[in-house]
Scaffold this motif. Structure first.
Motif, PDB file in Angstrom:
ATOM      1  N   ALA A 258      42.123 -87.926 -60.829  1.00  0.00           N
ATOM      2  CA  ALA A 258      42.749 -88.516 -62.018  1.00  0.00           C
ATOM      3  C   ALA A 258      44.106 -89.150 -61.736  1.00  0.00           C
ATOM      4  N   THR A 259      44.890 -88.544 -60.856  1.00  0.00           N
ATOM      5  CA  THR A 259      46.236 -89.064 -60.614  1.00  0.00           C
ATOM      6  C   THR A 259      46.304 -89.912 -59.350  1.00  0.00           C
ATOM      7  N   LEU A 260      45.141 -90.182 -58.746  1.00  0.00           N
ATOM      8  CA  LEU A 260      45.115 -90.941 -57.494  1.00  0.00           C
ATOM      9  C   LEU A 260      44.574 -92.339 -57.735  1.00  0.00           C
ATOM     10  N   LEU A 261      44.913 -93.232 -56.827  1.00  0.00           N
ATOM     11  CA  LEU A 261      44.584 -94.641 -56.986  1.00  0.00           C
ATOM     12  C   LEU A 261      43.545 -95.048 -55.946  1.00  0.00           C
ATOM     13  N   CYS A 262      42.402 -95.523 -56.410  1.00  0.00           N
ATOM     14  CA  CYS A 262      41.377 -95.994 -55.486  1.00  0.00           C
ATOM     15  C   CYS A 262      41.952 -97.092 -54.589  1.00  0.00           C
ATOM     16  N   GLY A 263      41.729 -96.975 -53.300  1.00  0.00           N
ATOM     17  CA  GLY A 263      42.226 -97.953 -52.343  1.00  0.00           C
ATOM     18  C   GLY A 263      43.548 -97.552 -51.707  1.00  0.00           C
ATOM     19  N   ASP A 264      44.239 -96.608 -52.324  1.00  0.00           N
ATOM     20  CA  ASP A 264      45.548 -96.167 -51.822  1.00  0.00           C
ATOM     21  C   ASP A 264      45.348 -95.206 -50.647  1.00  0.00           C
ATOM     22  N   ALA A 265      44.939 -95.763 -49.513  1.00  0.00           N
ATOM     23  CA  ALA A 265      44.503 -94.942 -48.383  1.00  0.00           C
ATOM     24  C   ALA A 265      45.637 -94.222 -47.675  1.00  0.00           C
ATOM     25  N   ASN A 266      46.890 -94.610 -47.935  1.00  0.00           N
ATOM     26  CA  ASN A 266      47.989 -93.818 -47.366  1.00  0.00           C
ATOM     27  C   ASN A 266      48.629 -92.912 -48.422  1.00  0.00           C
ATOM     28  N   VAL A 301      40.274 -91.965 -52.805  1.00  0.00           N
ATOM     29  CA  VAL A 301      41.015 -93.180 -52.458  1.00  0.00           C
ATOM     30  C   VAL A 301      40.258 -94.144 -51.549  1.00  0.00           C
ATOM     31  N   ALA A 302      39.245 -93.641 -50.814  1.00  0.00           N
ATOM     32  CA  ALA A 302      38.627 -94.505 -49.791  1.00  0.00           C
ATOM     33  C   ALA A 302      37.149 -94.822 -50.025  1.00  0.00           C
ATOM     34  N   ASP A 303      36.545 -94.210 -51.027  1.00  0.00           N
ATOM     35  CA  ASP A 303      35.151 -94.561 -51.347  1.00  0.00           C
ATOM     36  C   ASP A 303      35.177 -95.716 -52.333  1.00  0.00           C
ATOM     37  N   ILE A 304      35.391 -96.923 -51.783  1.00  0.00           N
ATOM     38  CA  ILE A 304      35.649 -98.079 -52.643  1.00  0.00           C
ATOM     39  C   ILE A 304      34.423 -98.467 -53.465  1.00  0.00           C
ATOM     40  N   ASN A 305      33.228 -98.321 -52.874  1.00  0.00           N
ATOM     41  CA  ASN A 305      32.024 -98.734 -53.610  1.00  0.00           C
ATOM     42  C   ASN A 305      31.359 -97.578 -54.350  1.00  0.00           C
ATOM     43  N   ASP A 314      32.267 -99.581 -47.048  1.00  0.00           N
ATOM     44  CA  ASP A 314      33.430 -99.714 -47.934  1.00  0.00           C
ATOM     45  C   ASP A 314      34.403-100.810 -47.478  1.00  0.00           C
ATOM     46  N   ILE A 315      34.152-101.368 -46.281  1.00  0.00           N
ATOM     47  CA  ILE A 315      35.141-102.311 -45.730  1.00  0.00           C
ATOM     48  C   ILE A 315      35.231-103.595 -46.549  1.00  0.00           C
ATOM     49  N   ASP A 316      34.102-104.255 -46.752  1.00  0.00           N
ATOM     50  CA  ASP A 316      34.148-105.489 -47.539  1.00  0.00           C
ATOM     51  C   ASP A 316      34.662-105.242 -48.961  1.00  0.00           C
ATOM     52  N   PRO A 317      34.155-104.198 -49.624  1.00  0.00           N
ATOM     53  CA  PRO A 317      34.704-103.912 -50.966  1.00  0.00           C
ATOM     54  C   PRO A 317      36.211-103.627 -50.947  1.00  0.00           C
ATOM     55  N   PHE A 318      36.697-103.018 -49.851  1.00  0.00           N
ATOM     56  CA  PHE A 318      38.130-102.717 -49.764  1.00  0.00           C
ATOM     57  C   PHE A 318      38.944-104.014 -49.762  1.00  0.00           C
ATOM     58  N   PHE A 319      38.527-104.974 -48.929  1.00  0.00           N
ATOM     59  CA  PHE A 319      39.319-106.206 -48.852  1.00  0.00           C
ATOM     60  C   PHE A 319      39.177-107.047 -50.118  1.00  0.00           C
ATOM     61  N   TYR A 320      37.984-106.976 -50.737  1.00  0.00           N
ATOM     62  CA  TYR A 320      37.830-107.662 -52.007  1.00  0.00           C
ATOM     63  C   TYR A 320      38.770-107.040 -53.050  1.00  0.00           C
ATOM     64  N   ALA A 321      38.771-105.686 -53.071  1.00  0.00           N
ATOM     65  CA  ALA A 321      39.617-104.977 -54.033  1.00  0.00           C
ATOM     66  C   ALA A 321      41.089-105.271 -53.782  1.00  0.00           C
ATOM     67  N   LEU A 322      41.464-105.346 -52.493  1.00  0.00           N
ATOM     68  CA  LEU A 322      42.851-105.635 -52.150  1.00  0.00           C
ATOM     69  C   LEU A 322      43.250-107.013 -52.680  1.00  0.00           C
ATOM     70  N   GLY A 323      42.290-107.957 -52.602  1.00  0.00           N
ATOM     71  CA  GLY A 323      42.567-109.323 -53.067  1.00  0.00           C
ATOM     72  C   GLY A 323      42.774-109.379 -54.580  1.00  0.00           C
ATOM     73  N   VAL A 324      41.984-108.596 -55.316  1.00  0.00           N
ATOM     74  CA  VAL A 324      42.090-108.647 -56.783  1.00  0.00           C
ATOM     75  C   VAL A 324      43.014-107.576 -57.329  1.00  0.00           C
ATOM     76  N   GLY A 325      43.429-106.626 -56.476  1.00  0.00           N
ATOM     77  CA  GLY A 325      44.435-105.661 -56.888  1.00  0.00           C
ATOM     78  C   GLY A 325      43.914-104.323 -57.348  1.00  0.00           C
ATOM     79  N   SER A 326      42.580-104.184 -57.431  1.00  0.00           N
ATOM     80  CA  SER A 326      42.052-102.891 -57.828  1.00  0.00           C
ATOM     81  C   SER A 326      40.592-102.771 -57.425  1.00  0.00           C
ATOM     82  N   CYS A 327      40.117-101.555 -57.320  1.00  0.00           N
ATOM     83  CA  CYS A 327      38.726-101.305 -56.965  1.00  0.00           C
ATOM     84  C   CYS A 327      37.809-101.707 -58.119  1.00  0.00           C
ATOM     85  N   PRO A 328      36.549-102.005 -57.792  1.00  0.00           N
ATOM     86  CA  PRO A 328      35.573-102.238 -58.866  1.00  0.00           C
ATOM     87  C   PRO A 328      35.363-100.940 -59.639  1.00  0.00           C
ATOM     88  N   PRO A 329      35.028-101.025 -60.921  1.00  0.00           N
ATOM     89  CA  PRO A 329      34.753 -99.787 -61.672  1.00  0.00           C
ATOM     90  C   PRO A 329      33.558 -99.055 -61.055  1.00  0.00           C
TER      91      PRO A 329
END
Ligand SMILES: [Ca+2]
Ligand SMILES: [Ca+2]
Ligand SMILES: [Ca+2]
Length: 330
Positions: A258-266, A301-305, A314-329
């Motif tokens: 709940a308090t963590l951000l998808c994609g925030d791998a660090n 944080v790292a299971d982007i899809n 998860d690699i392609d979804p990660f870079f896509y998410a990075l480009g748009v600023g957030s993970c897909p729902p």
């Protein structure tokens, strides 16, 4: 007037139950497959079950425990397995019997302060000694048997001691500095609420709730608060899962992410280019990554899809998410 009462009754009955902890209980289904079954904190089987790992299919998991990242651990005669908080990703992390003469990894409790705060395991099997091991299964210390025949262990985060579910059904408290039973602690009559003898117990570290499983006809489970009062149940297990031989339990908060951000791998609270290196490390060395990101569950944080795995998918979804600023729902 009666219409108002009826309306209120419906509103009350349809209010969503707030389940903030889920419980995974081991058992064997009618076909002979060992699984772990998920329950909410109203005692209700959610319908979600996951197979125990292949190496444990010869006898099935005993007691369980949960670490700070919500990972579920279960022991058996020849090792310890670990699953993600959602039951997925099961793998054997310790091979062989418990050291120090314990044998079966029967009672199991996670000690967050142990092994220089890397986390450690407390384990005991019936009348054996009480051993503390690293998360790799290496012996840190062993105490002679305290007089309790132990089926289940649970760590108490308030005083850093252990609750032990003894073979007679009673609960005792064991001092982790001496390995001895603490006089006057625990409660000997509470477990009269369970029909079966023995059974196993687990406390989710930090929730102050003790979940206990009792083998009987049928198997049951129950929740106590940390003063020994019944907080829920007892609830029938067999009637809900169709399984039998329920042994162990591991509890985990259901809002871990709940308090963590998808994609925030660090795990610094932001999702940006600074996460790229850690994201690739999470894929290549998930255990190493997790060891250096305590309290930040990998899947959050790292299971982007959102497929319950962290891998190359998860690699392609990660870079896509990075480009748009957030993970897909999810
Ligand atoms: Ca336990
Ligand atoms: Ca970040
Ligand atoms: Ca994934």
């Amino acid at each position: 007037m009666s219409r108002i009462v009826w309306t209120l009754a419906v509103a009350s009955a349809s209010a969503p139950a707030v389940a903030d902890v889920v419980y995974w209980i081991s058992g064997q289904d009618a076909e002979g497959t060992y699984r772990i079954y998920q329950f909410d904190d109203n005692g209700v089987y959610t319908g979600v079950a996951v197979e125990q790992i292949p190496a444990a299919q010869t006898g099935g998991y005993r007691d369980g425990m949960t670490d700070r990242e919500g990972r579920l651990y279960f022991g058996w005669g020849n090792g310890v397995a670990r699953h993600y908080f959602n039951g997925q990703g099961g793998q054997q992390i310790i091979s062989g019997p418990a050291p120090g003469g314990v044998g079966t990894w029967r009672g199991l409790a996670f000690d967050p302060a142990g092994d220089r705060a890397r986390g450690s395991i407390w384990t005991q099997s019936f009348g054996s000694g009480l051993a503390q091991t690293t998360l790799s299964g290496d012996l840190l210390r062993v105490f002679p048997n305290s007089g309790a025949s132990v089926n289940g262990l649970a760590y108490d985060s308030t005083d850093h001691n252990l609750w032990a579910h003894a073979a007679g059904g009673e609960i005792v408290k064991i001092d982790t500095r001496s390995g001895q039973i603490i006089p006057g602690a625990g409660w000997l009559s509470g477990f009269a609420n369970l029909a079966g003898q023995a059974g196993l117990s687990g406390l989710h570290d930090g929730t102050g709730r003790i979940a206990a499983v009792a083998q009987g006809t049928p198997d049951e489970w129950i929740l106590y608060d940390d003063s020994g009062a019944v907080a829920g149940g007892p609830w029938c297990l067999d009637c809900q899962t169709g399984a039998r031989g329920h042994h162990g339990v591991a509890a985990v908060p259901d809002d871990l992410c709940a308090t963590l951000l998808c994609g925030d791998a660090n795990c610094d609270g932001e999702f940006n280019g600074g996460d790229i290196d850690d994201f690739f490390r999470a894929i290549g060395d998930p255990n190493g990554w997790q060891a250096t990101h305590r309290g930040c569950p990998l899947l959050c944080v790292a299971d982007i899809n959102s497929d319950n795995r962290v891998n190359g998918g998860d690699i392609d979804p990660f870079f896509y998410a990075l480009g748009v600023g957030s993970c897909p729902p999810p």
